[in-house]
Design a protein around this motif. Structure first.
Motif, PDB file in Angstrom:
ATOM      1  N   ASP A  17      77.599 -51.357  44.845  1.00 42.59           N
ATOM      2  CA  ASP A  17      77.274 -49.925  44.854  1.00 42.59           C
ATOM      3  C   ASP A  17      76.264 -49.643  43.749  1.00 42.59           C
ATOM      4  N   GLU A  26      76.673 -44.888  43.110  1.00 41.26           N
ATOM      5  CA  GLU A  26      78.004 -45.166  42.608  1.00 41.26           C
ATOM      6  C   GLU A  26      79.055 -44.719  43.630  1.00 41.26           C
ATOM      7  N   ASN A  55      85.701 -48.527  38.943  1.00 45.90           N
ATOM      8  CA  ASN A  55      84.533 -48.228  38.086  1.00 45.90           C
ATOM      9  C   ASN A  55      84.945 -48.241  36.620  1.00 45.90           C
ATOM     10  N   GLU A 103      80.783 -51.307  36.896  1.00 45.94           N
ATOM     11  CA  GLU A 103      81.281 -52.248  37.896  1.00 45.94           C
ATOM     12  C   GLU A 103      80.677 -51.944  39.251  1.00 45.94           C
ATOM     13  N   ASP A 104      79.506 -52.533  39.486  1.00 49.39           N
ATOM     14  CA  ASP A 104      78.785 -52.219  40.716  1.00 49.39           C
ATOM     15  C   ASP A 104      78.741 -53.387  41.699  1.00 49.39           C
TER      16      ASP A 104
HETATM   17 CA   LIG Z   1      80.455 -49.055  40.585  1.00 53.12          CA
END
Ligand SMILES: [Ca+2]
Ligand SMILES: *[C@@H]1O[C@H](CO)[C@@H](O)[C@H](O)[C@H]1NC(C)=O
Ligand SMILES: *[C@@H]1O[C@H](CO)[C@@H](O)[C@H](O)[C@H]1NC(C)=O
Ligand SMILES: *[C@@H]1O[C@H](CO)[C@@H](O)[C@H](O)[C@H]1NC(C)=O
Ligand SMILES: [Ca+2]
Length: 274
Positions: A210, A214, A238, A243-244
């Motif tokens: 993402d 987000e 997240n 944290e993508d």
């Molecule tokens: Ca993320």
């Protein structure tokens, strides 16, 4: 018989007379009467000395005489010529180490170096190195693929056992004509999770993120999440705000995590369709 003897006596007498007569003719110095008066033969006087004879032949060689007495000692002879050079003698013992020599004069200054025109060669060599590295990498990849690969009806899956960040993993799969694995249904997700757990790993990157928006996860082929997802309970959360990217755990559950983390990853390859 008496008559025969007389005749022989007469004959002899006549013969003698004849003989004396002959002698008397050859030597006039003797009177014939003297011979006739005696009727006896006496030797004549010694003749004159004969002429000197010719010299005789050379006589035979005489016998070897006895050994003579030892002679006196001779005087000292002249000095002889110089003799030939004698044979080489054995190798002598090693001598003691000599003193260290004086330092030599320092050499002249060298010429200034010229610019090397090896750029093109370096480039070629560099390209070769890259090609070799790629070849080695390809061989390793093929070896590993043959060693362990999973498949579904539609895809092949392969865990690359090299710790890479998400972006590196994306590139790694793409240069092999694959893509970071995108579990879009239960079957695909199960195939991958079995693969992870059976290999004894804990987590691998999958092609989901993402990064652009987000909370809005899309697959590596930019398709959005549809009817299927398999988030671990409480995820995605997240957590750190960064944290993508998504990892699949050995249970098959998903967890959003930081993209710069490095870990193993799964590539998928489409099966060719006719
Ligand atoms: Ca993320
Ligand atoms: C997703 O679900 C919808 C209905 O909820 C369905 O129409 C669609 O076919 C599904 N898509 C897939 C890929 O399964
Ligand atoms: C995720 O974290 C980022 C950075 O802290 C923040 O901007 C964003 O709003 C968060 N999103 C959610 C859904 O919590
Ligand atoms: C999910 O990812 C975060 C960040 O990397 C990590 O701290 C957490 O332990 C992960 N969860 C599990 C179940 O592994
Ligand atoms: Ca998380």
């Amino acid at each position: 018989m008496e008559q025969l003897l007389w005749k022989l006596e007469t004959f002899l007498l006549l013969l003698l007379l004849l003989f004396v007569q002959v002698l008397g003719l050859n030597d006039d110095s003797r009177p014939a009467t003297e011979v006739c008066s005696t009727h006896t033969i006496i030797p004549g006087p010694k003749g004159d000395e004969g002429e000197k004879g010719d010299p005789g032949d050379m006589g035979k060689q005489g016998k070897t005489g006895p050994m003579g007495l030892k002679g006196d000692k001779g005087t000292i002879g002249h000095m002889g010529d110089q003799g030939m050079i004698g044979k080489m003698g054995p190798i002598g013992r090693k001598g003691e180490k000599g003193l260290k020599g004086l330092p030599g004069v320092s050499g002249g200054k060298g010429k200034a170096g010229s610019v090397c025109d090896c750029g093109k060669y370096r480039k070629v060599v560099g390209q070769l190195d890259i090609n070799v590295a790629r070849l080695k990498s390809s061989i390793k990849f093929v070896k590993n693929v043959l060693a362990g690969i999973r498949e579904t009806e539609e895809k092949y899956y392969y865990i690359v056992q090299e710790e890479k960040s998400y972006k590196e993993a994306l590139t790694h799969c793409r240069i092999r004509d694959g893509i970071l694995a995108m579990p879009k249904d239960e079957v695909a997700n199960a195939a991958i999770s079995d693969y992870i757990s059976q290999s004894g790993f804990f987590r691998v990157f999958i092609g989901l993120n993402d990064m652009e928006n987000e909370g809005q996860f899309i697959y590596a082929d930019r398709t959005p999440l549809q009817n299927y997802s398999n988030w671990k309970e409480g995820e995605p959360q997240n957590e750190s705000g960064e944290e993508d990217c998504v990892e699949m755990l050995s249970t098959g559950k998903w967890n959003d995590t930081e993209c710069h983390h490095t870990m193993y990853f799964v590539c998928e390859f489409p099966k060719k369709r006719e």
